[in-house]
Design a protein around this motif. Sequence first.
Motif, PDB file in Angstrom:
ATOM      1  N   PHE A 297       0.834  -1.206   0.000  1.00 25.72           N
ATOM      2  CA  PHE A 297       0.000   0.000   0.000  1.00 25.72           C
ATOM      3  C   PHE A 297       0.870   1.257   0.000  1.00 25.72           C
ATOM      4  O   PHE A 297       0.657   2.176  -0.795  1.00 25.72           O
ATOM      5  CB  PHE A 297      -0.926  -0.012   1.224  1.00 25.72           C
ATOM      6  N   LEU A 298       1.870   1.315   0.868  1.00 28.00           N
ATOM      7  CA  LEU A 298       2.754   2.476   0.923  1.00 28.00           C
ATOM      8  C   LEU A 298       3.508   2.675  -0.385  1.00 28.00           C
ATOM      9  O   LEU A 298       3.654   3.816  -0.858  1.00 28.00           O
ATOM     10  CB  LEU A 298       3.740   2.350   2.079  1.00 28.00           C
ATOM     11  N   ASP A 299       3.966   1.591  -0.994  1.00 30.45           N
ATOM     12  CA  ASP A 299       4.640   1.693  -2.291  1.00 30.45           C
ATOM     13  C   ASP A 299       3.697   2.293  -3.331  1.00 30.45           C
ATOM     14  O   ASP A 299       4.109   3.120  -4.151  1.00 30.45           O
ATOM     15  CB  ASP A 299       5.147   0.329  -2.759  1.00 30.45           C
ATOM     16  N   GLY A 300       2.428   1.877  -3.316  1.00 31.16           N
ATOM     17  CA  GLY A 300       1.448   2.414  -4.244  1.00 31.16           C
ATOM     18  C   GLY A 300       1.195   3.889  -4.027  1.00 31.16           C
ATOM     19  O   GLY A 300       1.106   4.668  -4.982  1.00 31.16           O
ATOM     20  N   VAL A 301       1.094   4.296  -2.761  1.00 26.84           N
ATOM     21  CA  VAL A 301       0.895   5.715  -2.448  1.00 26.84           C
ATOM     22  C   VAL A 301       2.088   6.530  -2.948  1.00 26.84           C
ATOM     23  O   VAL A 301       1.921   7.554  -3.628  1.00 26.84           O
ATOM     24  CB  VAL A 301       0.686   5.928  -0.929  1.00 26.84           C
ATOM     25  N   LYS A 302       3.270   6.075  -2.633  1.00 32.76           N
ATOM     26  CA  LYS A 302       4.486   6.800  -3.043  1.00 32.76           C
ATOM     27  C   LYS A 302       4.647   6.837  -4.559  1.00 32.76           C
ATOM     28  O   LYS A 302       5.181   7.802  -5.104  1.00 32.76           O
ATOM     29  CB  LYS A 302       5.722   6.147  -2.404  1.00 32.76           C
ATOM     30  N   GLY A 303       4.141   5.798  -5.244  1.00 34.72           N
ATOM     31  CA  GLY A 303       4.265   5.732  -6.694  1.00 34.72           C
ATOM     32  C   GLY A 303       3.127   6.407  -7.439  1.00 34.72           C
ATOM     33  O   GLY A 303       3.087   6.411  -8.661  1.00 34.72           O
ATOM     34  N   GLY A 304       2.169   6.992  -6.702  1.00 33.37           N
ATOM     35  CA  GLY A 304       1.068   7.703  -7.332  1.00 33.37           C
ATOM     36  C   GLY A 304      -0.045   6.825  -7.867  1.00 33.37           C
ATOM     37  O   GLY A 304      -0.853   7.269  -8.684  1.00 33.37           O
ATOM     38  N   ALA A 305      -0.134   5.593  -7.408  1.00 33.73           N
ATOM     39  CA  ALA A 305      -1.130   4.657  -7.905  1.00 33.73           C
ATOM     40  C   ALA A 305      -2.563   5.036  -7.554  1.00 33.73           C
ATOM     41  O   ALA A 305      -3.496   4.505  -8.152  1.00 33.73           O
ATOM     42  CB  ALA A 305      -0.836   3.251  -7.368  1.00 33.73           C
ATOM     43  N   PHE A 306      -2.751   5.948  -6.616  1.00 34.38           N
ATOM     44  CA  PHE A 306      -4.090   6.288  -6.167  1.00 34.38           C
ATOM     45  C   PHE A 306      -4.521   7.687  -6.606  1.00 34.38           C
ATOM     46  O   PHE A 306      -5.458   8.253  -6.065  1.00 34.38           O
ATOM     47  CB  PHE A 306      -4.192   6.138  -4.647  1.00 34.38           C
ATOM     48  N   GLY A 307      -3.809   8.247  -7.553  1.00 38.05           N
ATOM     49  CA  GLY A 307      -4.187   9.520  -8.135  1.00 38.05           C
ATOM     50  C   GLY A 307      -3.988  10.737  -7.261  1.00 38.05           C
ATOM     51  O   GLY A 307      -4.533  11.783  -7.542  1.00 38.05           O
ATOM     52  N   GLY A 308      -3.248  10.610  -6.183  1.00 38.10           N
ATOM     53  CA  GLY A 308      -3.105  11.744  -5.286  1.00 38.10           C
ATOM     54  C   GLY A 308      -1.825  12.394  -5.255  1.00 38.10           C
ATOM     55  O   GLY A 308      -0.874  12.562  -5.723  1.00 38.10           O
TER      56      GLY A 308
END
Length: 69
Positions: A58-69
Amino acid sequence: MSSQEVVSPFVKSSFSGGGSANECVEVAHTADGGRAVRDSKNPGGGLQFYAPEGWAAFLDGVKGGAFGG
């Protein structure tokens, strides 16, 4: 010790803001190195538990911009 045992205080993100816009989640460490998450507006409403690997993904996804934010 259960993997779902909360072993640290819940903390709120520093990005949660203040005042009436203070809608956020709180996160605490669990005994297995994962995380427990709860709604800051309703802390008694239940917890969601994430294994260490799931939380890291989840943190990797957040840092990689996977959630559009």
